[in-house]
Design a protein around this motif. Structure first.
Motif, PDB file in Angstrom:
ATOM      1  N   ARG A 102       0.856  -1.192   0.000  1.00 39.67           N
ATOM      2  CA  ARG A 102       0.000   0.000   0.000  1.00 39.67           C
ATOM      3  C   ARG A 102       0.895   1.246   0.000  1.00 39.67           C
ATOM      4  O   ARG A 102       2.091   1.141   0.053  1.00 39.67           O
ATOM      5  N   GLY A 103       0.233   2.408  -0.070  1.00 39.50           N
ATOM      6  CA  GLY A 103       1.008   3.639   0.040  1.00 39.50           C
ATOM      7  C   GLY A 103       1.367   4.248  -1.304  1.00 39.50           C
ATOM      8  O   GLY A 103       2.366   4.956  -1.413  1.00 39.50           O
ATOM      9  N   LYS A 107      -3.331   5.718  -9.701  1.00 39.22           N
ATOM     10  CA  LYS A 107      -3.467   6.294 -11.044  1.00 39.22           C
ATOM     11  C   LYS A 107      -2.189   7.002 -11.488  1.00 39.22           C
ATOM     12  O   LYS A 107      -2.187   7.707 -12.488  1.00 39.22           O
ATOM     13  N   LEU A 108      -1.129   6.863 -10.716  1.00 39.72           N
ATOM     14  CA  LEU A 108       0.175   7.360 -11.151  1.00 39.72           C
ATOM     15  C   LEU A 108       1.059   6.150 -11.457  1.00 39.72           C
ATOM     16  O   LEU A 108       0.826   5.062 -10.936  1.00 39.72           O
ATOM     17  N   TYR A 116       7.155  12.043  -6.924  1.00 36.00           N
ATOM     18  CA  TYR A 116       6.371  12.845  -5.971  1.00 36.00           C
ATOM     19  C   TYR A 116       7.052  12.841  -4.592  1.00 36.00           C
ATOM     20  O   TYR A 116       7.286  13.902  -3.993  1.00 36.00           O
ATOM     21  N   TYR A 117       7.380  11.647  -4.120  1.00 33.97           N
ATOM     22  CA  TYR A 117       7.991  11.575  -2.781  1.00 33.97           C
ATOM     23  C   TYR A 117       9.414  12.147  -2.783  1.00 33.97           C
ATOM     24  O   TYR A 117       9.863  12.701  -1.779  1.00 33.97           O
ATOM     25  N   TYR A 119      10.452  14.737  -4.445  1.00 32.27           N
ATOM     26  CA  TYR A 119      10.349  16.195  -4.314  1.00 32.27           C
ATOM     27  C   TYR A 119       9.969  16.586  -2.883  1.00 32.27           C
ATOM     28  O   TYR A 119      10.454  17.592  -2.365  1.00 32.27           O
TER      29      TYR A 119
ATOM     30  N   TYR B  13       5.110  22.241  -6.446  1.00 33.99           N
ATOM     31  CA  TYR B  13       5.092  21.670  -7.801  1.00 33.99           C
ATOM     32  C   TYR B  13       4.707  20.184  -7.746  1.00 33.99           C
ATOM     33  O   TYR B  13       3.886  19.716  -8.546  1.00 33.99           O
ATOM     34  N   ALA B  14       5.286  19.457  -6.781  1.00 31.60           N
ATOM     35  CA  ALA B  14       5.002  18.010  -6.655  1.00 31.60           C
ATOM     36  C   ALA B  14       3.510  17.783  -6.422  1.00 31.60           C
ATOM     37  O   ALA B  14       2.890  16.937  -7.079  1.00 31.60           O
ATOM     38  N   VAL B  15       2.936  18.565  -5.507  1.00 33.95           N
ATOM     39  CA  VAL B  15       1.508  18.409  -5.191  1.00 33.95           C
ATOM     40  C   VAL B  15       0.667  18.772  -6.418  1.00 33.95           C
ATOM     41  O   VAL B  15      -0.285  18.055  -6.763  1.00 33.95           O
ATOM     42  N   LYS B  18       0.991  16.086  -9.184  1.00 34.11           N
ATOM     43  CA  LYS B  18       0.332  14.838  -8.741  1.00 34.11           C
ATOM     44  C   LYS B  18      -1.193  14.969  -8.825  1.00 34.11           C
ATOM     45  O   LYS B  18      -1.880  14.129  -9.402  1.00 34.11           O
ATOM     46  N   LYS B  21      -2.573  15.288 -12.416  1.00 37.62           N
ATOM     47  CA  LYS B  21      -2.554  13.997 -13.120  1.00 37.62           C
ATOM     48  C   LYS B  21      -3.695  13.113 -12.625  1.00 37.62           C
ATOM     49  O   LYS B  21      -4.358  12.438 -13.412  1.00 37.62           O
ATOM     50  N   LEU B  22      -3.902  13.110 -11.294  1.00 36.96           N
ATOM     51  CA  LEU B  22      -4.982  12.270 -10.745  1.00 36.96           C
ATOM     52  C   LEU B  22      -6.341  12.734 -11.270  1.00 36.96           C
ATOM     53  O   LEU B  22      -7.188  11.922 -11.615  1.00 36.96           O
ATOM     54  N   ARG B  25      -6.670  11.999 -15.126  1.00 41.50           N
ATOM     55  CA  ARG B  25      -6.753  10.588 -15.529  1.00 41.50           C
ATOM     56  C   ARG B  25      -8.151  10.009 -15.282  1.00 41.50           C
ATOM     57  O   ARG B  25      -8.385   8.837 -15.534  1.00 41.50           O
ATOM     58  N   TYR B  26      -9.042  10.841 -14.743  1.00 38.48           N
ATOM     59  CA  TYR B  26     -10.475  10.494 -14.686  1.00 38.48           C
ATOM     60  C   TYR B  26     -11.202  11.584 -15.494  1.00 38.48           C
ATOM     61  O   TYR B  26     -11.878  12.438 -14.918  1.00 38.48           O
ATOM     62  N   GLU B  97      -6.710   9.080   0.999  1.00 40.25           N
ATOM     63  CA  GLU B  97      -5.268   8.908   1.234  1.00 40.25           C
ATOM     64  C   GLU B  97      -5.038   7.938   2.390  1.00 40.25           C
ATOM     65  O   GLU B  97      -4.110   7.123   2.349  1.00 40.25           O
ATOM     66  N   ARG B 100      -5.675   4.454   1.083  1.00 42.40           N
ATOM     67  CA  ARG B 100      -4.606   4.024   0.178  1.00 42.40           C
ATOM     68  C   ARG B 100      -3.293   3.805   0.911  1.00 42.40           C
ATOM     69  O   ARG B 100      -2.390   3.173   0.405  1.00 42.40           O
ATOM     70  N   THR B 102      -1.343   6.368   1.728  1.00 42.72           N
ATOM     71  CA  THR B 102      -0.416   7.428   1.329  1.00 42.72           C
ATOM     72  C   THR B 102      -0.403   8.586   2.344  1.00 42.72           C
ATOM     73  O   THR B 102       0.564   9.341   2.401  1.00 42.72           O
ATOM     74  N   HIS B 120      -2.596  22.116  -2.060  1.00 42.46           N
ATOM     75  CA  HIS B 120      -3.697  21.530  -2.833  1.00 42.46           C
ATOM     76  C   HIS B 120      -4.666  22.597  -3.363  1.00 42.46           C
ATOM     77  O   HIS B 120      -5.487  22.307  -4.230  1.00 42.46           O
TER      78      HIS B 120
END
Lengths: 340, 277
Positions: A102-103, A107-108, A116-117, A119, B13-15, B18, B21-22, B25-26, B97, B100, B102, B120
């Protein structure tokens, strides 16, 4: 003097939960001592195993040491930094894998997840790309790096997890059950990576309930049960504790409730545990440890089994393992809930 | 100092990448979001016709002083939809999150989680601008005409209005992860914001106490300002007192949201709630 990387002194974590009764009524607040005044040291370059059954306090200890949880009592230092007062510095110097599969953002792609991590770990883009490429090769995901994670198998996700934990080039790696649920090839690859990380001077704190893994991989092992460390030493030192014992493993069907207790009552054995393999067929593995000098023990055990109507399928004498160390220290097997 | 700025920009930028893209992609949601305000406007027209008869739209225009009911309603329903989505989305995202696995991992990086969650706002703003542009620009082009300055002012107000919504959503997120199912609270907040913001009618038709309450709602000011620009064709709206109030409220709501969420984070590190879902 050996270089101490992790130092825990009387570390304690208590969770409070409310019992539920009926529809609306809430019961008393119940305290669960997940980690109970544990103290230990881990040295540089070591693979240190935290071995214990489910619910023993392994993950809670990892979360305390990696700053995700605050301790109720005690103190700890990781890479020389205090886990509460210098949490930010601890995070910069550690890599953590909390879940084997998990984690991730499904969709990436694998590469996008790592980027991502990277950065968030303040790794500049150019360095991040190089490091990600190197890690993807290390975990053998370079050919699948641009596929969405939702298409990955469990083993691939586990390897990606290890790659993520290594992103910031940590001094110390925390791995919580890294090979759980993996096929033998993926598990072997992860063990190789862990070993090589330690051989290169890194330190690994690894939790597992896989005794063979702990035996093969760890330089030292702490056995934890109900939040307390019950033994600590090298695999050899721990096994010496049960060196005088002989271990009999019996596979049988028709095993009835309470067999382990009756064996302990009727025969002079150090311990006896029963782990159900097939509840429908009442098939079980019976593990019995007894003093090697007690010649009468083996026939007496077999006599009890025959009298109980147990149909023995396989029987073998084993070298004492870490499982026997655990059983002799706690009086129960790792699979307590399955015991009879 | 330079290193800090670079790290800050890298995290933002990373957020951004990310999240975009999420979202992208839907892709089907984009059409839904653009179409929904039209459907809501149609629904209100139908209800109005049943209640007020054939003169319902005429009466509405006379009572509100607008000559373009369709645009009036589209502005309101677009903002209603964006505010609803953002208020619920942050809580839902954080729950997702957690599921998942994350969520907890962000707390293992040296980047401040306050920065991560605040960052965000940017992807949400982009998505909101895309959807509101997709909804309003065709109607504006066909009815009132496109004025670049008005559109720029509208987008500026919209971006500022998203900041307090994000603050509210952080409070909702803290409640969501603390109590697991705070839907009752979320629905009450959402209903209150919906009623008092004047998404579908002018605020002056509300009872006095609700009008006073609406002064504290950034969405109410955003709706009034954007309508003033696009529907009532007022020029240089940024000098309006409502704009200053919106800026102040934006900062206030964001600070309160971050404080509440920060308190929840501290509590979660004590209780283990970061990973409980």
């Amino acid at each position: 003097m050996r270089n101490e990387v992790i130092v825990a002194e009387g570390l304690t974590k208590i969770f409070r939960t409310k019992e539920r009764k009926g529809f609306l009524k809430r019961g008393k607040v119940k305290e669960i001592v997940a980690v109970d005044h544990i103290s230990f040291k881990v040295y540089r370059g070591e693979v240190f195993g935290f071995l214990g059954p489910n619910g023993a306090g392994k993950t809670t200890t990892v979360k305390l040491l990696t700053t995700l949880l605050l301790p109720d009592e005690g103190e700890a230092w990781v890479n020389g930094y205090h886990i509460v007062k210098e949490a930010g510095k601890v995070r910069k110097t550690i890599g953590v894998s909390l879940y084997s599969d998990r984690g991730f953002y499904w969709k990436l792609t694998g590469r996008e997840n790592l980027r991502y991590y990277a950065y968030l770990h303040h790794i500049p883009p150019k360095d991040a790309e190089k490091r990600i490429e190197k890690l993807l090769r290390l975990v053998e995901l370079d050919k699948d790096a641009d596929r969405l994670v939702e298409e990955y198998s469990t083993g691939m996700k586990s390897r990606l997890n290890i790659a993520r934990a290594l992103l910031n080039e940590p001094e110390t790696l925390f791995l919580d059950e890294p090979t759980i649920g993996l096929d033998p090839a993926s598990a072997r690859r992860i063990r190789e990576i862990v070993r090589s990380f330690a051989d290169d001077g890194g330190t690994v704190f690894l939790t597992t309930h896989n005794m063979e893994e702990a035996d093969q991989l760890c330089d030292r092992i702490a056995i934890i049960n109900k939040g307390k460390i019950v033994a600590l030493g090298t695999p050899g030192e721990l096994k010496e504790m049960v060196q005088s014992k002989q271990v009999l493993e019996v596979e049988a069907v028709g095993v009835k409730n309470g067999l382990a207790a009756r064996l302990r009552d009727k025969v002079d054995v150090s311990y006896a545990t029963v782990t159900i393999v097939d509840p429908v067929a009442l098939k079980a593995k019976i593990r019995i440890g007894f003093d090697g000098r007690n010649e009468a023990a083996l026939p007496a055990v077999l006599e009890v089994l025959v009298r109980e109507g147990v149909k023995v399928q396989h029987i073998r004498l084993l070298e004492p393992s870490l499982e026997d160390v655990f059983i002799s220290l706690t009086g129960k097997s790792f699979h307590e809930e399955e015991n009879r | 100092m330079k290193r800090r700025i670079v790290n800050f920009l890298l995290a933002v930028y990373a957020v951004y990448v990310k999240e975009m893209k999420l979202w992208l992609r839907y892709p089907t949601w984009i059409l839904t979001f653009i179409a929904l305000p039209y459907m809501v406007t149609g629904l209100f027209s139908g209800v109005g016709y049943v209640i007020g008869g054939a003169n319902a739209v005429q009466n509405f225009m006379e009572n509100t002083g607008t000559s373009n009911f369709f645009l009036f309603s589209l502005v309101g329903s677009s903002l209603f939809m964006i505010s609803t989505i953002i208020m619920e989305d942050v809580g839902n995202s954080i729950r997702a999150e957690q599921l998942r696995g994350t969520f907890e991992l962000h707390y293992l990086t040296p980047t401040s989680t306050a920065l991560i969650w605040t960052a965000h706002i940017l992807p949400h703003s982009t998505i909101s601008l895309i959807t509101i542009a997709g909804t309003l620009i065709p109607v504006l082009a066909l009815t009132e005409g496109l004025n670049p300055l008005s559109i720029a002012e509208t987008f500026l107000i919209l971006i500022i209005a998203l900041v307090p919504l994000f603050g509210i959503s952080l409070i909702i997120a803290a409640l969501t992860v603390r109590f697991k199912e705070p839907w009752a609270v979320v629905q009450v907040i959402r209903a209150l914001v919906s009623v008092a913001s004047g998404f579908f009618y002018p605020i002056y038709i509300l009872p006095e106490w609700l009008q006073i309450l609406s002064l504290a709602l950034p969405t109410a000011h955003a709706v009034e300002l954007i309508r003033a620009i696009l529907v009532y064709m007022r020029e240089f709206i940024l000098s309006d007192y409502r704009f200053s109030l919106l800026v102040v409220l934006s900062l206030a709501y964001l600070i309160v949201g971050l404080k509440v969420f920060g308190r929840w984070e501290d509590h979660a590190r004590k209780t283990g709630n970061l990973s409980k879902y």
